[in-house]
Design a protein around this motif. Structure first.
Motif, PDB file in Angstrom:
ATOM      1  N   ALA A   1      47.823  46.321  48.836  1.00 35.24           N
ATOM      2  CA  ALA A   1      46.957  45.595  47.909  1.00 35.24           C
ATOM      3  C   ALA A   1      47.337  45.861  46.453  1.00 35.24           C
ATOM      4  O   ALA A   1      47.044  45.049  45.570  1.00 35.24           O
ATOM      5  CB  ALA A   1      45.503  45.974  48.145  1.00 35.24           C
ATOM      6  N   ALA A   2      47.992  47.004  46.208  1.00 32.52           N
ATOM      7  CA  ALA A   2      48.342  47.386  44.842  1.00 32.52           C
ATOM      8  C   ALA A   2      49.771  47.002  44.476  1.00 32.52           C
ATOM      9  O   ALA A   2      50.231  47.314  43.377  1.00 32.52           O
ATOM     10  CB  ALA A   2      48.149  48.892  44.660  1.00 32.52           C
ATOM     11  N   THR A   3      50.488  46.329  45.353  1.00 38.49           N
ATOM     12  CA  THR A   3      51.841  45.865  45.032  1.00 38.49           C
ATOM     13  C   THR A   3      51.765  44.692  44.055  1.00 38.49           C
ATOM     14  O   THR A   3      50.708  44.067  43.906  1.00 38.49           O
ATOM     15  CB  THR A   3      52.579  45.397  46.299  1.00 38.49           C
ATOM     16  N   PRO A   4      52.867  44.368  43.379  1.00 40.25           N
ATOM     17  CA  PRO A   4      52.854  43.187  42.492  1.00 40.25           C
ATOM     18  C   PRO A   4      52.388  41.928  43.220  1.00 40.25           C
ATOM     19  O   PRO A   4      51.620  41.131  42.666  1.00 40.25           O
ATOM     20  CB  PRO A   4      54.313  43.079  42.050  1.00 40.25           C
ATOM     21  N   PHE A   5      52.827  41.746  44.464  1.00 37.35           N
ATOM     22  CA  PHE A   5      52.395  40.588  45.240  1.00 37.35           C
ATOM     23  C   PHE A   5      50.887  40.636  45.455  1.00 37.35           C
ATOM     24  O   PHE A   5      50.192  39.636  45.268  1.00 37.35           O
ATOM     25  CB  PHE A   5      53.104  40.560  46.595  1.00 37.35           C
ATOM     26  N   GLY A   6      50.388  41.806  45.876  1.00 39.33           N
ATOM     27  CA  GLY A   6      48.963  41.949  46.134  1.00 39.33           C
ATOM     28  C   GLY A   6      48.126  41.671  44.906  1.00 39.33           C
ATOM     29  O   GLY A   6      47.083  40.993  44.990  1.00 39.33           O
ATOM     30  N   LYS A   7      48.565  42.164  43.762  1.00 37.24           N
ATOM     31  CA  LYS A   7      47.828  41.938  42.517  1.00 37.24           C
ATOM     32  C   LYS A   7      47.848  40.467  42.117  1.00 37.24           C
ATOM     33  O   LYS A   7      46.851  39.923  41.625  1.00 37.24           O
ATOM     34  CB  LYS A   7      48.424  42.795  41.404  1.00 37.24           C
ATOM     35  N   ALA A   8      48.999  39.809  42.353  1.00 31.68           N
ATOM     36  CA  ALA A   8      49.106  38.383  42.014  1.00 31.68           C
ATOM     37  C   ALA A   8      48.156  37.548  42.873  1.00 31.68           C
ATOM     38  O   ALA A   8      47.492  36.624  42.374  1.00 31.68           O
ATOM     39  CB  ALA A   8      50.544  37.912  42.216  1.00 31.68           C
ATOM     40  N   VAL A   9      48.071  37.874  44.142  1.00 30.47           N
ATOM     41  CA  VAL A   9      47.155  37.153  45.028  1.00 30.47           C
ATOM     42  C   VAL A   9      45.717  37.357  44.578  1.00 30.47           C
ATOM     43  O   VAL A   9      44.911  36.426  44.568  1.00 30.47           O
ATOM     44  CB  VAL A   9      47.326  37.612  46.490  1.00 30.47           C
ATOM     45  N   LYS A  10      45.395  38.574  44.183  1.00 30.65           N
ATOM     46  CA  LYS A  10      44.039  38.867  43.722  1.00 30.65           C
ATOM     47  C   LYS A  10      43.692  38.039  42.487  1.00 30.65           C
ATOM     48  O   LYS A  10      42.578  37.498  42.383  1.00 30.65           O
ATOM     49  CB  LYS A  10      43.908  40.361  43.410  1.00 30.65           C
ATOM     50  N   GLU A  11      44.644  37.933  41.554  1.00 31.31           N
ATOM     51  CA  GLU A  11      44.395  37.136  40.354  1.00 31.31           C
ATOM     52  C   GLU A  11      44.247  35.658  40.696  1.00 31.31           C
ATOM     53  O   GLU A  11      43.419  34.949  40.106  1.00 31.31           O
ATOM     54  CB  GLU A  11      45.536  37.329  39.345  1.00 31.31           C
ATOM     55  N   GLU A  12      45.035  35.190  41.654  1.00 31.26           N
ATOM     56  CA  GLU A  12      44.922  33.796  42.093  1.00 31.26           C
ATOM     57  C   GLU A  12      43.550  33.535  42.693  1.00 31.26           C
ATOM     58  O   GLU A  12      42.941  32.477  42.459  1.00 31.26           O
ATOM     59  CB  GLU A  12      46.007  33.478  43.129  1.00 31.26           C
ATOM     60  N   GLN A  13      43.056  34.493  43.477  1.00 31.63           N
ATOM     61  CA  GLN A  13      41.737  34.346  44.076  1.00 31.63           C
ATOM     62  C   GLN A  13      40.656  34.313  43.004  1.00 31.63           C
ATOM     63  O   GLN A  13      39.710  33.517  43.085  1.00 31.63           O
ATOM     64  CB  GLN A  13      41.480  35.502  45.050  1.00 31.63           C
ATOM     65  N   LYS A  14      40.793  35.157  41.986  1.00 31.49           N
ATOM     66  CA  LYS A  14      39.814  35.170  40.893  1.00 31.49           C
ATOM     67  C   LYS A  14      39.804  33.831  40.156  1.00 31.49           C
ATOM     68  O   LYS A  14      38.742  33.296  39.822  1.00 31.49           O
ATOM     69  CB  LYS A  14      40.136  36.303  39.911  1.00 31.49           C
ATOM     70  N   GLU A  15      40.987  33.289  39.918  1.00 32.54           N
ATOM     71  CA  GLU A  15      41.085  32.007  39.208  1.00 32.54           C
ATOM     72  C   GLU A  15      40.474  30.881  40.037  1.00 32.54           C
ATOM     73  O   GLU A  15      39.781  30.015  39.514  1.00 32.54           O
ATOM     74  CB  GLU A  15      42.553  31.707  38.907  1.00 32.54           C
ATOM     75  N   THR A  16      40.734  30.907  41.345  1.00 31.54           N
ATOM     76  CA  THR A  16      40.159  29.902  42.230  1.00 31.54           C
ATOM     77  C   THR A  16      38.637  29.968  42.210  1.00 31.54           C
ATOM     78  O   THR A  16      37.956  28.933  42.181  1.00 31.54           O
ATOM     79  CB  THR A  16      40.674  30.100  43.667  1.00 31.54           C
ATOM     80  N   GLU A  17      38.101  31.187  42.220  1.00 28.15           N
ATOM     81  CA  GLU A  17      36.644  31.363  42.174  1.00 28.15           C
ATOM     82  C   GLU A  17      36.068  30.873  40.869  1.00 28.15           C
ATOM     83  O   GLU A  17      35.008  30.242  40.838  1.00 28.15           O
ATOM     84  CB  GLU A  17      36.299  32.845  42.399  1.00 28.15           C
ATOM     85  N   ARG A  18      36.777  31.135  39.762  1.00 29.47           N
ATOM     86  CA  ARG A  18      36.308  30.673  38.446  1.00 29.47           C
ATOM     87  C   ARG A  18      36.245  29.147  38.399  1.00 29.47           C
ATOM     88  O   ARG A  18      35.291  28.552  37.898  1.00 29.47           O
ATOM     89  CB  ARG A  18      37.214  31.193  37.326  1.00 29.47           C
ATOM     90  N   GLN A  19      37.282  28.515  38.934  1.00 28.82           N
ATOM     91  CA  GLN A  19      37.327  27.047  38.932  1.00 28.82           C
ATOM     92  C   GLN A  19      36.243  26.442  39.828  1.00 28.82           C
ATOM     93  O   GLN A  19      35.670  25.413  39.499  1.00 28.82           O
ATOM     94  CB  GLN A  19      38.714  26.582  39.385  1.00 28.82           C
ATOM     95  N   SER A  20      35.986  27.118  40.943  1.00 30.26           N
ATOM     96  CA  SER A  20      34.969  26.592  41.865  1.00 30.26           C
ATOM     97  C   SER A  20      33.561  26.679  41.257  1.00 30.26           C
ATOM     98  O   SER A  20      32.689  25.881  41.590  1.00 30.26           O
ATOM     99  CB  SER A  20      35.009  27.364  43.188  1.00 30.26           C
ATOM    100  N   ARG A  21      33.377  27.668  40.341  1.00 28.03           N
ATOM    101  CA  ARG A  21      32.074  27.804  39.679  1.00 28.03           C
ATOM    102  C   ARG A  21      31.914  26.780  38.548  1.00 28.03           C
ATOM    103  O   ARG A  21      30.834  26.603  38.025  1.00 28.03           O
ATOM    104  CB  ARG A  21      31.873  29.216  39.140  1.00 28.03           C
ATOM    105  N   GLY A  22      33.060  26.155  38.213  1.00 29.28           N
ATOM    106  CA  GLY A  22      33.045  25.086  37.217  1.00 29.28           C
ATOM    107  C   GLY A  22      32.925  25.554  35.803  1.00 29.28           C
ATOM    108  O   GLY A  22      32.560  24.800  34.927  1.00 29.28           O
TER     109      GLY A  22
END
Length: 296
Positions: free
Chosen positions: A275-296
């Protein structure tokens, strides 16, 4: 009737003149005030759900993150071509483990065995035998009671939660349950069941829980495969007469201790490991962005 340790189950079984699996059945009847028929019917419902999850898998679904889906189908196709290095049974075990764990990640109906994140291990070792009609319904029931007793002992004395004890508590327990179930199916005795459980747990002891972006997807799905492979090898060793030098209940206690002292970052917090690898961190940021967009 006691099932608070593997030793207690074996002692109760010997005292009552029954097998390991039936001791667990009798305990279930006593604990929940079930009739024998009620208890078996409940176990059959769980098995039916496993079979339905296997039969309904198509490989078309993807998890919400897009990280998981389709690998079970790839493995099934690979097996049909006869290319599996490990042979037909093991190849099908791998495919079933992937399929069932993907079904969980894609929000399909599964059976927690012992947890949702480890749902693919136990059915993976049983389903190929069932589909090839090498397994009767009676054998399925006996195997599931054996697995349930093992899981209950580990839950009581070590834990089955990744958040509390790392992935060893989930995949490790599932592997131990599956190993014991296989020994039961192939006519092993109680000592061999105990040895299979001990060897499966030892081989996965210390396994951390490090889900990428906090999702039960990566590396969880493929760890179900590792757990199933561990179960098969542990069962084969036990049936061959190979023994665990450390008694099974001591192995379980050791697993519990490892879980208690495991750093918090490796207990389903998504702070360490993969979860702490560069890939893991990138996925986490993508998930956060998706959640932000879904909240409008």
């Amino acid at each position: 009737m006691r099932i608070d340790s593997m030793e207690a189950i074996c002692a109760s079984a010997k005292e009552a003149g029954v097998e390991f699996w039936e001791t667990v059945l009798l305990y279930d009847m006593e604990e929940h005030e079930y009739t024998r028929e009620d208890s078996i019917a409940k176990m059959l419902r769980a098995w039916k759900a496993m079979v339905e999850a296997s039969d309904s898998y198509t490989g078309e679904r993807r998890s919400v993150s897009g990280l998981v889906g389709g690998d079970g189908l790839k493995m099934r196709i690979y097996n049909r071509r006869g290319e599996s290095i490990s042979g037909d049974y093991v190849g099908r075990v791998i495919a079933e483990a992937l399929s069932m764990a993907e079904s969980n990640a894609c929000m399909r109906r599964i059976v927690a065995a012992p947890t949702a994140g480890a749902c693919g291990v136990l059915p993976a070792v049983l389903m190929p035998l069932w589909h090839e009609e090498r397994l009767t319904q009676r054998q399925v029931i006996e195997a599931l009671y054996t697995a349930s007793g093992i899981g209950a002992v580990i839950a009581r004395n070590a834990g089955i939660s990744g958040a509390a004890g790392g992935c060893q508590a989930e995949i490790g327990t599932a592997a131990a349950m599956a190993a014991g179930a296989l020994v039961q199916i192939y006519g092993g005795d109680m000592e061999q069941i105990c040895n299979a459980v001990a060897m499966a747990l030892k081989n996965l002891m210390g396994l951390i829980c490090d889900p990428v972006a906090g999702l039960v997807e990566v590396p969880c799905v493929k760890r179900n495969v590792a757990g199933a492979m561990t179960a098969v090898s542990a069962a084969d060793m036990a049936l061959a007469g190979i023994e665990s030098r450390v008694p099974v209940d001591q192995v379980i206690q050791a697993m519990g201790e490892v879980g208690r002292y495991m750093p918090l970052r490796f207990k389903e917090t998504a702070l360490g490991g993969l979860a702490a690898t560069p890939f893991g961190k990138a996925v986490k940021e993508e998930q956060k962005e998706t959640e932000r967009q879904s909240r409008g």
